[in-house]
Design an enzyme around this catalytic site. Structure first.
Site, PDB file in Angstrom:
ATOM      1  N   HIS A  87       0.842  -1.205   0.000  1.00 52.63           N
ATOM      2  CA  HIS A  87       0.000   0.000   0.000  1.00 52.63           C
ATOM      3  C   HIS A  87       0.880   1.260   0.000  1.00 52.63           C
ATOM      4  O   HIS A  87       0.619   2.217  -0.732  1.00 52.63           O
ATOM      5  CB  HIS A  87      -0.884   0.053   1.254  1.00 52.63           C
ATOM      6  CG  HIS A  87      -1.927  -1.020   1.351  1.00 52.63           C
ATOM      7  ND1 HIS A  87      -2.120  -1.767   2.496  1.00 52.63           N
ATOM      8  CD2 HIS A  87      -2.849  -1.461   0.461  1.00 52.63           C
ATOM      9  CE1 HIS A  87      -3.111  -2.616   2.306  1.00 52.63           C
ATOM     10  NE2 HIS A  87      -3.569  -2.458   1.074  1.00 52.63           N
ATOM     11  N   LYS A 134     -18.883  -4.719   7.436  1.00 49.22           N
ATOM     12  CA  LYS A 134     -17.653  -5.490   7.229  1.00 49.22           C
ATOM     13  C   LYS A 134     -16.897  -5.608   8.553  1.00 49.22           C
ATOM     14  O   LYS A 134     -16.872  -4.655   9.329  1.00 49.22           O
ATOM     15  CB  LYS A 134     -16.781  -4.763   6.197  1.00 49.22           C
ATOM     16  CG  LYS A 134     -15.899  -5.677   5.400  1.00 49.22           C
ATOM     17  CD  LYS A 134     -15.348  -4.971   4.194  1.00 49.22           C
ATOM     18  CE  LYS A 134     -14.055  -5.619   3.753  1.00 49.22           C
ATOM     19  NZ  LYS A 134     -13.475  -4.970   2.587  1.00 49.22           N
ATOM     20  N   ARG A 163      -2.420  -6.150  -8.330  1.00 49.63           N
ATOM     21  CA  ARG A 163      -1.309  -7.091  -8.210  1.00 49.63           C
ATOM     22  C   ARG A 163      -1.320  -8.139  -9.316  1.00 49.63           C
ATOM     23  O   ARG A 163      -0.336  -8.401  -9.948  1.00 49.63           O
ATOM     24  CB  ARG A 163      -1.329  -7.785  -6.845  1.00 49.63           C
ATOM     25  CG  ARG A 163      -0.867  -6.901  -5.717  1.00 49.63           C
ATOM     26  CD  ARG A 163      -1.278  -7.446  -4.415  1.00 49.63           C
ATOM     27  NE  ARG A 163      -2.714  -7.686  -4.401  1.00 49.63           N
ATOM     28  CZ  ARG A 163      -3.402  -8.059  -3.343  1.00 49.63           C
ATOM     29  NH1 ARG A 163      -2.808  -8.286  -2.222  1.00 49.63           N
ATOM     30  NH2 ARG A 163      -4.714  -8.231  -3.420  1.00 49.63           N
ATOM     31  N   SER A 190      -2.917  -7.619   3.069  1.00 50.37           N
ATOM     32  CA  SER A 190      -3.164  -7.490   4.512  1.00 50.37           C
ATOM     33  C   SER A 190      -3.472  -8.864   5.107  1.00 50.37           C
ATOM     34  O   SER A 190      -3.068  -9.169   6.233  1.00 50.37           O
ATOM     35  CB  SER A 190      -4.333  -6.537   4.764  1.00 50.37           C
ATOM     36  OG  SER A 190      -4.023  -5.262   4.280  1.00 50.37           O
TER      37      SER A 190
HETATM   38  O1  PNS Z   1      -8.767  -2.645   0.467  1.00 52.76           O
HETATM   39  P1  PNS Z   1     -10.084  -3.150  -0.083  1.00 52.76           P
HETATM   40  O2  PNS Z   1     -10.862  -3.896   0.985  1.00 52.76           O
HETATM   41  O3  PNS Z   1      -9.921  -3.946  -1.345  1.00 52.76           O
HETATM   42  O4  PNS Z   1     -10.933  -1.826  -0.463  1.00 52.76           O
HETATM   43  C1  PNS Z   1     -12.231  -1.918  -1.014  1.00 52.76           C
HETATM   44  C2  PNS Z   1     -12.912  -0.550  -1.025  1.00 52.76           C
HETATM   45  C3  PNS Z   1     -12.843   0.084   0.330  1.00 52.76           C
HETATM   46  C4  PNS Z   1     -12.226   0.365  -2.032  1.00 52.76           C
HETATM   47  C5  PNS Z   1     -14.381  -0.783  -1.471  1.00 52.76           C
HETATM   48  O5  PNS Z   1     -14.934  -1.783  -0.698  1.00 52.76           O
HETATM   49  C6  PNS Z   1     -15.216   0.472  -1.341  1.00 52.76           C
HETATM   50  O6  PNS Z   1     -15.126   1.354  -2.145  1.00 52.76           O
HETATM   51  N1  PNS Z   1     -16.000   0.533  -0.251  1.00 52.76           N
HETATM   52  C7  PNS Z   1     -16.858   1.646   0.031  1.00 52.76           C
HETATM   53  C8  PNS Z   1     -18.310   1.229  -0.117  1.00 52.76           C
HETATM   54  C9  PNS Z   1     -18.673   1.185  -1.583  1.00 52.76           C
HETATM   55  O7  PNS Z   1     -18.655   2.179  -2.264  1.00 52.76           O
HETATM   56  N2  PNS Z   1     -19.003  -0.024  -2.058  1.00 52.76           N
HETATM   57  C10 PNS Z   1     -19.409  -0.252  -3.418  1.00 52.76           C
HETATM   58  C11 PNS Z   1     -18.268  -0.692  -4.263  1.00 52.76           C
HETATM   59  S1  PNS Z   1     -18.910  -1.220  -5.791  1.00 52.76           S
END
Ligand code: PNS
Length: 163
Positions: free
Chosen positions: A17, A41, A93, A131
């Site tokens: 990150h 979550k 990745r 993570s």
């Molecule tokens: O590090 P991650 O868990 O891959 O990040 C995912 C993240 C936080 C970018 C995604 O879950 C997100 O944008 N969450 C906010 C809620 C949202 O907008 N969800 C709809 C995504 S289609």
């Protein structure tokens, strides 16, 4: 210049990150790191801990005056709508990441036609890192010094180590 935003769970932040953050700053000059705190979550680390970890890592890298860190609870598209001219950065990745990331991008674009996203490919040395991998290593007392910023190693180990 749009506001460049790097969203994620960062549970916890990894060197992968941090590498994306450094490279985004190099390209765009500034960056907002957005820590997702979705109530449905289950995170290992609280939003406050995840924020503290990122702030510590940025301090360690001398980037705390360039990168802003925020926590958000809602939909990413709502953040984009609220702040207007925004470009989202996501690290990639492998091909397996792409499928999920592309689905998320399409969903976000359906919700918000102004949604713009740039994928930054991970650096070679961090292609394996996530993570989840860090947490798995830490739980069994393994060495995470090549996975997370030095300033957070003890915090992560203290919370996760089970033996
Ligand atoms: O590090 P991650 O868990 O891959 O990040 C995912 C993240 C936080 C970018 C995604 O879950 C997100 O944008 N969450 C906010 C809620 C949202 O907008 N969800 C709809 C995504 S289609």
């Amino acid at each position: 210049m749009p506001t460049v935003v790097y969203p994620g769970s960062f549970d916890p932040v990894t060197l992968g990150h941090l590498d994306i953050m450094k490279r985004a700053v190099k390209i765009f000059g500034t960056l907002v790191v957005l820590i997702a705190n979705n109530p449905s979550k289950k995170y290992t680390f609280s939003a406050e801990e995840r924020e503290k970890f990122i702030i510590k890592a940025l301090e360690e890298e001398g980037m705390s005056n360039i990168v802003k860190v925020e926590v958000f609870n809602g939909l990413l598209v709502d953040y984009v709508r609220k702040f207007g001219d925004v470009v989202i950065i996501r690290g990639l990745r492998a091909v397996t990441d792409f499928e999920y990331e592309f689905q998320m991008l399409l969903a976000n674009r359906t919700l918000c036609k102004e949604f713009e996203l740039i994928f930054l490919p991970a650096s070679n040395r961090y292609l394996y890192l996530s993570s989840s991998i860090v947490k798995e290593i830490a739980r069994f007392g393994g060495d995470i010094s090549r996975c997370v910023p030095a300033s957070i190693i003890d915090f992560v180990m203290e919370k996760l180590r089970i033996n």
